[in-house]
Write a protein that holds these residues in place. Sequence first.
Motif, PDB file in Angstrom:
ATOM      1  N   CYS A  21     113.788  83.418  33.023  1.00  0.00           N
ATOM      2  CA  CYS A  21     112.728  83.167  33.160  1.00  0.00           C
ATOM      3  C   CYS A  21     111.327  83.045  32.443  1.00  0.00           C
ATOM      4  CB  CYS A  21     112.364  81.871  34.573  1.00  0.00           C
ATOM      5  SG  CYS A  21     111.020  80.687  33.781  1.00  0.00           S
ATOM      6  N   ILE A  22     110.470  83.522  31.759  1.00  0.00           N
ATOM      7  CA  ILE A  22     109.523  84.341  31.549  1.00  0.00           C
ATOM      8  C   ILE A  22     107.786  83.533  31.552  1.00  0.00           C
ATOM      9  CG2 ILE A  22     107.642  85.389  29.730  1.00  0.00           C
ATOM     10  CD1 ILE A  22     110.607  86.112  28.459  1.00  0.00           C
ATOM     11  N   ARG A  23     107.218  83.214  32.236  1.00  0.00           N
ATOM     12  CA  ARG A  23     105.858  82.727  32.816  1.00  0.00           C
ATOM     13  C   ARG A  23     104.859  83.543  32.328  1.00  0.00           C
ATOM     14  NH1 ARG A  23     104.660  78.756  36.665  1.00  0.00           N
ATOM     15  NH2 ARG A  23     102.113  79.392  37.794  1.00  0.00           N
ATOM     16  N   ASP A  24     104.078  82.898  31.331  1.00  0.00           N
ATOM     17  CA  ASP A  24     102.852  84.026  30.895  1.00  0.00           C
ATOM     18  C   ASP A  24     101.599  83.017  30.240  1.00  0.00           C
ATOM     19  OD1 ASP A  24     104.265  83.025  28.629  1.00  0.00           O
ATOM     20  OD2 ASP A  24     104.257  84.608  27.200  1.00  0.00           O
ATOM     21  N   SER A  31      99.270  89.312  29.800  1.00  0.00           N
ATOM     22  CA  SER A  31     100.208  88.968  31.087  1.00  0.00           C
ATOM     23  C   SER A  31     101.338  88.563  31.506  1.00  0.00           C
ATOM     24  CB  SER A  31      99.031  89.089  32.754  1.00  0.00           C
ATOM     25  OG  SER A  31      98.862  87.975  32.178  1.00  0.00           O
ATOM     26  N   PHE A  32     102.383  88.995  31.995  1.00  0.00           N
ATOM     27  CA  PHE A  32     103.487  87.871  32.737  1.00  0.00           C
ATOM     28  C   PHE A  32     104.313  88.078  33.495  1.00  0.00           C
ATOM     29  CE2 PHE A  32     104.767  91.812  29.889  1.00  0.00           C
ATOM     30  CZ  PHE A  32     106.002  91.936  29.739  1.00  0.00           C
ATOM     31  N   ALA A  33     105.006  86.760  33.637  1.00  0.00           N
ATOM     32  CA  ALA A  33     105.977  87.848  34.971  1.00  0.00           C
ATOM     33  C   ALA A  33     107.688  87.286  34.393  1.00  0.00           C
ATOM     34  CB  ALA A  33     105.982  86.682  36.191  1.00  0.00           C
ATOM     35  N   VAL A  34     108.466  88.032  34.551  1.00  0.00           N
ATOM     36  CA  VAL A  34     110.206  87.942  34.088  1.00  0.00           C
ATOM     37  C   VAL A  34     110.687  87.231  35.323  1.00  0.00           C
ATOM     38  CG1 VAL A  34     112.347  88.247  32.988  1.00  0.00           C
ATOM     39  CG2 VAL A  34     110.194  89.423  32.235  1.00  0.00           C
ATOM     40  N   PHE A  35     111.244  86.266  36.357  1.00  0.00           N
ATOM     41  CA  PHE A  35     112.758  86.062  36.362  1.00  0.00           C
ATOM     42  C   PHE A  35     113.630  86.246  36.810  1.00  0.00           C
ATOM     43  CE2 PHE A  35     107.891  84.051  37.440  1.00  0.00           C
ATOM     44  CZ  PHE A  35     108.195  84.544  38.772  1.00  0.00           C
ATOM     45  N   TYR A  36     114.484  86.837  37.550  1.00  0.00           N
ATOM     46  CA  TYR A  36     115.919  86.647  37.009  1.00  0.00           C
ATOM     47  C   TYR A  36     116.659  86.131  37.403  1.00  0.00           C
ATOM     48  CZ  TYR A  36     113.840  90.822  34.369  1.00  0.00           C
ATOM     49  OH  TYR A  36     113.576  91.524  33.396  1.00  0.00           O
ATOM     50  N   PHE A  37     117.351  85.146  36.918  1.00  0.00           N
ATOM     51  CA  PHE A  37     118.613  84.310  38.009  1.00  0.00           C
ATOM     52  C   PHE A  37     119.776  84.238  37.586  1.00  0.00           C
ATOM     53  CE2 PHE A  37     114.571  82.031  37.973  1.00  0.00           C
ATOM     54  CZ  PHE A  37     114.316  81.517  38.790  1.00  0.00           C
ATOM     55  N   LEU A  67     114.795  76.697  42.104  1.00  0.00           N
ATOM     56  CA  LEU A  67     113.814  76.484  41.226  1.00  0.00           C
ATOM     57  C   LEU A  67     114.169  75.820  40.435  1.00  0.00           C
ATOM     58  CD1 LEU A  67     112.354  80.688  42.073  1.00  0.00           C
ATOM     59  CD2 LEU A  67     111.207  78.521  42.983  1.00  0.00           C
ATOM     60  N   ASP A  68     113.537  75.439  39.639  1.00  0.00           N
ATOM     61  CA  ASP A  68     113.200  74.915  38.241  1.00  0.00           C
ATOM     62  C   ASP A  68     112.451  75.189  37.374  1.00  0.00           C
ATOM     63  OD1 ASP A  68     112.999  72.951  36.074  1.00  0.00           O
ATOM     64  OD2 ASP A  68     112.769  71.260  37.243  1.00  0.00           O
ATOM     65  N   THR A  69     113.861  75.812  36.785  1.00  0.00           N
ATOM     66  CA  THR A  69     112.940  76.835  35.716  1.00  0.00           C
ATOM     67  C   THR A  69     112.267  76.882  34.330  1.00  0.00           C
ATOM     68  OG1 THR A  69     114.455  76.503  34.622  1.00  0.00           O
ATOM     69  CG2 THR A  69     114.873  78.675  36.260  1.00  0.00           C
ATOM     70  N   ASP A  70     112.628  75.330  34.869  1.00  0.00           N
ATOM     71  CA  ASP A  70     111.469  74.605  33.857  1.00  0.00           C
ATOM     72  C   ASP A  70     109.689  74.238  33.956  1.00  0.00           C
ATOM     73  OD1 ASP A  70     113.248  74.166  31.489  1.00  0.00           O
ATOM     74  OD2 ASP A  70     113.772  72.236  32.254  1.00  0.00           O
ATOM     75  N   ARG A  71     109.756  74.076  35.134  1.00  0.00           N
ATOM     76  CA  ARG A  71     108.392  74.184  35.919  1.00  0.00           C
ATOM     77  C   ARG A  71     108.269  75.205  35.816  1.00  0.00           C
ATOM     78  NH1 ARG A  71     108.364  72.244  40.808  1.00  0.00           N
ATOM     79  NH2 ARG A  71     106.137  72.189  40.808  1.00  0.00           N
ATOM     80  N   ASP A  74     106.237  76.511  32.858  1.00  0.00           N
ATOM     81  CA  ASP A  74     104.699  77.068  32.831  1.00  0.00           C
ATOM     82  C   ASP A  74     104.125  77.348  33.268  1.00  0.00           C
ATOM     83  OD1 ASP A  74     103.132  75.006  31.625  1.00  0.00           O
ATOM     84  OD2 ASP A  74     104.347  72.999  32.088  1.00  0.00           O
ATOM     85  N   ASP A  75     103.488  77.810  33.389  1.00  0.00           N
ATOM     86  CA  ASP A  75     102.254  78.922  33.323  1.00  0.00           C
ATOM     87  C   ASP A  75     101.033  77.595  34.009  1.00  0.00           C
ATOM     88  OD1 ASP A  75     101.173  81.094  34.470  1.00  0.00           O
ATOM     89  OD2 ASP A  75      99.634  81.169  32.994  1.00  0.00           O
ATOM     90  N   LEU A  76     101.209  76.334  33.861  1.00  0.00           N
ATOM     91  CA  LEU A  76     100.118  75.236  34.222  1.00  0.00           C
ATOM     92  C   LEU A  76     100.379  74.735  35.416  1.00  0.00           C
ATOM     93  CD1 LEU A  76      99.540  72.905  30.968  1.00  0.00           C
ATOM     94  CD2 LEU A  76      98.571  74.405  31.715  1.00  0.00           C
ATOM     95  N   ASN A  77     101.568  75.093  35.493  1.00  0.00           N
ATOM     96  CA  ASN A  77     102.287  74.638  37.691  1.00  0.00           C
ATOM     97  C   ASN A  77     102.014  75.754  38.010  1.00  0.00           C
ATOM     98  OD1 ASN A  77     103.878  72.509  36.631  1.00  0.00           O
ATOM     99  ND2 ASN A  77     105.342  73.571  35.977  1.00  0.00           N
TER     100      ASN A  77
END
Length: 85
Positions: A21-24, A31-37, A67-71, A74-77
């Motif tokens: 899941c990529i958050r940017d 800047s970005f963060a990658v979460f591995y599941f 975690l809800d990966t869709d949420r 979303d960088d707005l959360n």
Amino acid sequence: LMTRRPPRSTLLDIRRQRQMCIRDSPDDGRSFAVFYFSGERLLAVDAINRPAEFMVGKRLIDLNVRLDTDRLGDDLNPIKEFLPT
């Protein structure tokens, strides 16, 4: 020409069906963060110029939070909303 093999960790991730899941921020691009599941289990976090995501990600791994990966993607959360109260 010799072709380089991908790093072993990449090969293992593919074989074990890992998910990312990529958050940017589209405005920033630096800047970005990658979460591995594995399923719903968070395994690791890589973060570039995202210290909050890195620190919260470490805590989420320790707490084994679902975690809800869709949420999450979303960088707005705000990232701190994912921590249990």
